[in-house]
Design an enzyme around this catalytic site. Structure first.
Site, PDB file in Angstrom:
ATOM      1  N   LYS A 116       0.730  -1.347   0.016  1.00  0.00           N
ATOM      2  CA  LYS A 116      -0.003  -0.046   0.131  1.00  0.00           C
ATOM      3  C   LYS A 116       0.952   1.274   0.202  1.00  0.00           C
ATOM      4  O   LYS A 116       0.535   2.245  -0.612  1.00  0.00           O
ATOM      5  CB  LYS A 116      -0.995  -0.035   1.019  1.00  0.00           C
ATOM      6  CG  LYS A 116      -1.867  -1.017   1.343  1.00  0.00           C
ATOM      7  CD  LYS A 116      -2.813  -1.416  -0.121  1.00  0.00           C
ATOM      8  CE  LYS A 116      -3.261  -3.089  -0.031  1.00  0.00           C
ATOM      9  NZ  LYS A 116      -3.894  -3.268  -1.384  1.00  0.00           N
ATOM     10  N   GLU A 200      -2.114   8.371   7.797  1.00  0.00           N
ATOM     11  CA  GLU A 200      -2.726   9.112   6.900  1.00  0.00           C
ATOM     12  C   GLU A 200      -3.883   9.955   7.861  1.00  0.00           C
ATOM     13  O   GLU A 200      -4.276   9.533   9.106  1.00  0.00           O
ATOM     14  CB  GLU A 200      -3.851   8.210   6.192  1.00  0.00           C
ATOM     15  CG  GLU A 200      -3.204   7.643   4.837  1.00  0.00           C
ATOM     16  CD  GLU A 200      -4.209   6.795   3.976  1.00  0.00           C
ATOM     17  OE1 GLU A 200      -3.601   6.085   3.043  1.00  0.00           O
ATOM     18  OE2 GLU A 200      -5.361   6.873   4.609  1.00  0.00           O
ATOM     19  N   HIS A 235     -15.913  -3.910   7.446  1.00  0.00           N
ATOM     20  CA  HIS A 235     -15.311  -4.074   6.163  1.00  0.00           C
ATOM     21  C   HIS A 235     -15.589  -5.098   5.063  1.00  0.00           C
ATOM     22  O   HIS A 235     -14.935  -5.444   4.194  1.00  0.00           O
ATOM     23  CB  HIS A 235     -13.701  -4.246   6.197  1.00  0.00           C
ATOM     24  CG  HIS A 235     -13.239  -3.246   7.239  1.00  0.00           C
ATOM     25  ND1 HIS A 235     -13.188  -1.874   6.944  1.00  0.00           N
ATOM     26  CD2 HIS A 235     -12.560  -3.087   8.417  1.00  0.00           C
ATOM     27  CE1 HIS A 235     -12.790  -1.116   7.928  1.00  0.00           C
ATOM     28  NE2 HIS A 235     -12.267  -2.011   8.872  1.00  0.00           N
ATOM     29  N   ARG A 292      -8.155  -7.410  -9.189  1.00  0.00           N
ATOM     30  CA  ARG A 292      -9.069  -8.653  -9.708  1.00  0.00           C
ATOM     31  C   ARG A 292     -10.394  -8.306  -9.977  1.00  0.00           C
ATOM     32  O   ARG A 292     -10.740  -7.000 -10.081  1.00  0.00           O
ATOM     33  CB  ARG A 292      -9.168  -9.572  -8.246  1.00  0.00           C
ATOM     34  CG  ARG A 292      -9.924  -8.639  -7.212  1.00  0.00           C
ATOM     35  CD  ARG A 292     -10.329  -9.563  -5.899  1.00  0.00           C
ATOM     36  NE  ARG A 292     -11.271  -8.618  -4.990  1.00  0.00           N
ATOM     37  CZ  ARG A 292     -10.857  -7.884  -4.178  1.00  0.00           C
ATOM     38  NH1 ARG A 292      -9.481  -7.602  -3.834  1.00  0.00           N
ATOM     39  NH2 ARG A 292     -11.502  -7.269  -3.508  1.00  0.00           N
TER      40      ARG A 292
HETATM   41  C1  MV4 Z   1      -9.592   5.317   5.813  1.00  0.00           C
HETATM   42  C2  MV4 Z   1     -10.818   5.970   6.426  1.00  0.00           C
HETATM   43  C3  MV4 Z   1     -10.700   6.935   7.083  1.00  0.00           C
HETATM   44  N1  MV4 Z   1      -9.729   7.846   6.931  1.00  0.00           N
HETATM   45  N2  MV4 Z   1      -8.404   6.146   5.909  1.00  0.00           N
HETATM   46  C4  MV4 Z   1     -11.309   0.902   5.639  1.00  0.00           C
HETATM   47  C5  MV4 Z   1     -10.974  -0.178   4.471  1.00  0.00           C
HETATM   48  C6  MV4 Z   1      -9.632   0.248   3.740  1.00  0.00           C
HETATM   49  N3  MV4 Z   1      -9.578   0.107   2.316  1.00  0.00           N
HETATM   50  C7  MV4 Z   1      -9.359   1.887   4.229  1.00  0.00           C
HETATM   51  N4  MV4 Z   1     -10.405   1.975   5.104  1.00  0.00           N
HETATM   52  C8  MV4 Z   1     -10.487   3.228   5.391  1.00  0.00           C
HETATM   53  N5  MV4 Z   1      -9.381   4.154   5.367  1.00  0.00           N
HETATM   54  C9  MV4 Z   1      -8.515   7.343   6.146  1.00  0.00           C
HETATM   55  N6  MV4 Z   1      -7.331   8.202   5.883  1.00  0.00           N
HETATM   56  C10 MV4 Z   1     -11.677   5.080   6.727  1.00  0.00           C
HETATM   57  C11 MV4 Z   1     -11.662   3.836   6.076  1.00  0.00           C
HETATM   58  C12 MV4 Z   1     -12.886   3.023   6.729  1.00  0.00           C
HETATM   59  C13 MV4 Z   1     -13.812   2.626   5.543  1.00  0.00           C
HETATM   60  C14 MV4 Z   1     -13.409   2.762   4.254  1.00  0.00           C
HETATM   61  C15 MV4 Z   1     -14.254   2.298   3.013  1.00  0.00           C
HETATM   62  C16 MV4 Z   1     -15.503   1.632   3.585  1.00  0.00           C
HETATM   63  C17 MV4 Z   1     -15.563   1.499   4.905  1.00  0.00           C
HETATM   64  C18 MV4 Z   1     -14.871   1.782   5.825  1.00  0.00           C
HETATM   65  C19 MV4 Z   1     -15.321   1.505   7.172  1.00  0.00           C
HETATM   66  C20 MV4 Z   1     -14.372   1.927   8.217  1.00  0.00           C
HETATM   67  C21 MV4 Z   1     -13.354   2.706   7.846  1.00  0.00           C
END
Ligand code: MV4
Length: 502
Positions: A116, A200, A235, A292
């Site tokens: 990542k 982040e 998630h 994918r």
């Molecule tokens: C984040 C975020 C808030 N701020 N990054 C969760 C899965 C992963 N792909 C990244 N995720 C998140 N990253 C920052 N800087 C909140 C999430 C997140 C989230 C993102 C997408 C869909 C559902 C989520 C549920 C909780 C937190």
């Protein structure tokens, strides 16, 4: 040209891939674990090979055994589906070395996007917006403190080897930072064998919006618009829709161009997804790329009229993309509900077991991608996804109403499912108004989980009815013992005036 495809997967996605193969006159090869002998993908395939015991580590994740099946069957290509080996760079590399076409991206693309932090750096270099944060790893607490002060709290600590929410930590207060960094590092080391972490800025009220892309081997890359995937639980996506109710045409076009730039930055080939996090003011940031075919791909297929598996196979064959960007349009609205064998009344505990009865929804605008059938036993070894219900409507409102109808018609007994829970999402006012973020399920937990006063399955009702019937007759028989000696079976029957012996 590809003549025979081995599908290195199970369940609904294996069947989904084989359906497209059949339409292309390509023979399909199933591989299966000992727990999956009776699985639909084994029945559907033209040939099938057992590759080991039930645990995935000894079957669907065992590269040697899958390659042995591929060589034995004479397959010229392997489709990995999603999950399992689909984002494993070594598997893609192994196929290349053994002269079998991997229907997916190169090992290099998978590796770059799989790490990542490397993905972040690559995106920054290509002008794709990323969440404010570090582009180098955080080595110690001092590093973390300095960066967190620059960014402003709250911050997210993320594992470079993680993704999909694994190894993430939210920190609100500076006093918690040191402990969180230490914990995140040791967790990442234990889970991925790599303790590289980065920081982040935390995005409040985030929306998860992803763009589908397709790229051929001639440098043509197109996007097939977005999917709104904010309705998630731990998630795990629950409902997806396209178009996203949050978007407008201007931001859609801009994000689409950035999605294409992201794919080009890693010389991507095949079908892929660029995940963005979007805030309430429509600021969007690259999160990660999924290299994918995804679970929720059918909503894109429905709205843009493209068979993504066929496109994957054509690209793997070395054919150029048949479609140009300006030929792709969004038509109407599609929603997908994921039906899991889980018990919403018991903290979504997996509910494996035998399917006793199943009635599938039918009719205009409904697609049902599944793999179970009456009498089939869902094994406890794998993901509890039973099927995906995909509906299409000319408008979002029509699609929601159609999904409600489909969920009400959908009957599965013998196991617990998430159907009722999904019905409640379709009835929710915020959902109907398109006003939701990734916090939706958490925010509406109470209404969505309200337990039924009576939760009887139709077999239970049948058993109770039979028992009442039995008791009623038993009473009549014992209160009115036959007074006339039966002279013949037929006379006796008439004399009892309709009271039948049990
Ligand atoms: C984040 C975020 C808030 N701020 N990054 C969760 C899965 C992963 N792909 C990244 N995720 C998140 N990253 C920052 N800087 C909140 C999430 C997140 C989230 C993102 C997408 C869909 C559902 C989520 C549920 C909780 C937190």
């Amino acid at each position: 040209m590809i003549k025979k495809v081995l599908v290195a997967n199970r369940g609904e996605i294996a069947v989904r891939v084989m359906r497209s193969c059949r339409e292309m006159d390509i023979r399909s090869v199933a591989v299966f674990s000992e727990a999956d002998r009776k699985s639909m993908h084994v029945r559907y395939a033209d040939e099938a090979y057992c590759i080991g015991p039930p645990p995935s580590s000894e079957s669907y994740l065992n590269i040697d055994r899958i390659m042995a099946a591929a060589n034995r069957s004479g397959a010229d290509a392997i489709h990995p589906g999603y999950g399992f080996l689909s984002e494993n760079a070594d598997f893609s590399d192994r196929c290349r070395k053994e002269g079998i076409i991997f229907i997916g991206p190169s090992p290099e693309s998978i590796s770059t996007m799989g790490d990542k932090l490397t993905a972040r750096k690559t995106m920054i270099a290509s002008g794709v917006p990323v969440v404010p944060g570090t582009s180098e790893e955080i080595r110690d607490a001092k590093d973390a403190k300095r960066i967190a002060r620059q960014l402003g709290l709250p911050v997210m600590i993320k594992a470079s080897a993680g993704g999909g929410g694994k190894g993430m930590r939210l920190v609100h207060y500076e006093n918690d930072l040191i402990a969180a960094v230490r914990a995140a590092k040791s967790e990442a080391r234990a889970a991925f064998g790599d303790d590289t972490i980065y920081l982040e800025k935390y995005i409040n009220n985030p929306h998860h919006i992803e763009f589908q892309i397709l790229a051929d081997s001639f440098g043509n890359t197109i996007h097939l618009f977005e999917r709104e995937c904010s309705i998630q639980r731990r998630h795990q996506k629950v409902v997806e829709e396209t178009p996203s109710p949050l978007m407008n045409p201007r931001i859609r076009e801009e994000m689409g161009l950035h999605a294409i730039a992201a794919a080009k930055a890693v010389n991507y080939q095949g079908a892929g997804t660029i995940e963005f996090i979007v805030d309430d003011d429509l600021h969007y940031f690259f999160l990660e790329m999924n290299t994918r075919l995804q679970v929720e791909h059918p909503i894109t297929e429905r709205v843009v009229s493209v068979d993504l598996v066929k496109e994957q196979i054509r690209i793997a064959n070395g054919e150029p993309l048949a479609l140009k960007q300006d030929e792709i349009r969004q038509n109407g609205h599609a929603i997908e509900c994921r039906i899991y064998a889980e018990d919403p009344d018991n903290n979504f505990m997996p509910s494996p077991g035998v399917i006793r009865h199943m009635t599938e929804p039918l009719g205009l605008g409904i697609r049902h991608d599944g793999y179970v059938y009456e009498g089939y036993e869902i094994p406890h070894y794998y993901d509890p996804l039973i099927s995906k219900l995909i509906v299409w409507g000319t408008t979002r409102d029509e699609a929601i109403r159609r999904m409600r109808r489909a969920l009400l018609a959908y009957k599965i007994t013998g196991i617990k499912t998430t159907i009722k829970f999904l019905e409640r999402i379709m009835d929710n006012t915020d959902f109907k108004n398109g006003k939701y973020t990734t916090h939706f399920i958490e925010d509406h937990k109470k209404e969505l989980l309200e337990t039924e006063r009576c939760d009887l399955q139709c077999e239970d009702v049948a058993i109770i009815t039979a028992f009442i019937d039995y008791m009623t007759k038993l009473k009549k028989v014992s209160l009115n013992p036959p007074t006339v000696k039966a002279s013949s079976k037929w006379k006796d029957f008439g004399r009892r005036k309709g009271i039948q012996r049990l």
